[in-house]
Design an enzyme around this catalytic site. Sequence first.
Site, PDB file in Angstrom:
ATOM      1  CB  CYS A 108      54.214  49.156   8.525  1.00 12.32           C
ATOM      2  SG  CYS A 108      55.707  50.123   8.296  1.00 12.32           S
ATOM      3  CG  HIS A 109      55.218  51.843   4.214  1.00 11.78           C
ATOM      4  ND1 HIS A 109      56.154  51.805   5.223  1.00 11.78           N
ATOM      5  CD2 HIS A 109      55.373  53.032   3.587  1.00 11.78           C
ATOM      6  CE1 HIS A 109      56.856  52.920   5.202  1.00 11.78           C
ATOM      7  NE2 HIS A 109      56.410  53.688   4.215  1.00 11.78           N
TER       8      HIS A 109
END
Length: 172
Positions: free
Chosen positions: A103-104
């Site tokens: 993800c991030h």
Amino acid sequence: MSKKALILTGNLVQDHEFIYPYYRVQEDGYKVDVAVRDKKQVNGIIGSKIIPTKDIPELKVEDYDLLILPGGAKAMEYMRQDVEILKFISDFNSSGKTIASICHAAQLLISSKIVKGRKISGYYSIKDDINNAGAVYTDEPVVVDGNIVTTAHYKDLGIWMKTALDLASKGS
């Protein structure tokens, strides 16, 4: 010799992206350390209590076989400004050992300056950041480029962790 994994995280981590790898790597025989700046308890974005075992200055690349970077936009906002964290990630990458990012957390890879010319995944909202850093954004359930294993979303936690553990068992 026992295998060791490190989960490097911070306040407001995405809970699923911390909890699943934490237990999954233990099932595969890893001892797990959790590193948080100042070795203080932090919270996941939906309320999980994250209790660290290490502070950032205590970390040594040679102590670990696998580095796991869970996401969470708010956690990354602060972690990617921490030069000591970024240096550790860069040094871990230079060692050739497996890095699993979700993800991030791709923002940590970007800020560590280790993505140029590589295929990586990350949350769709940071696609431009990935491409602008010189990487090739790849939207697949799991993306492997050398020693880095990435995925965009916790819906793919299973295949992402399986792939990371398989790669780590080969010694990257």
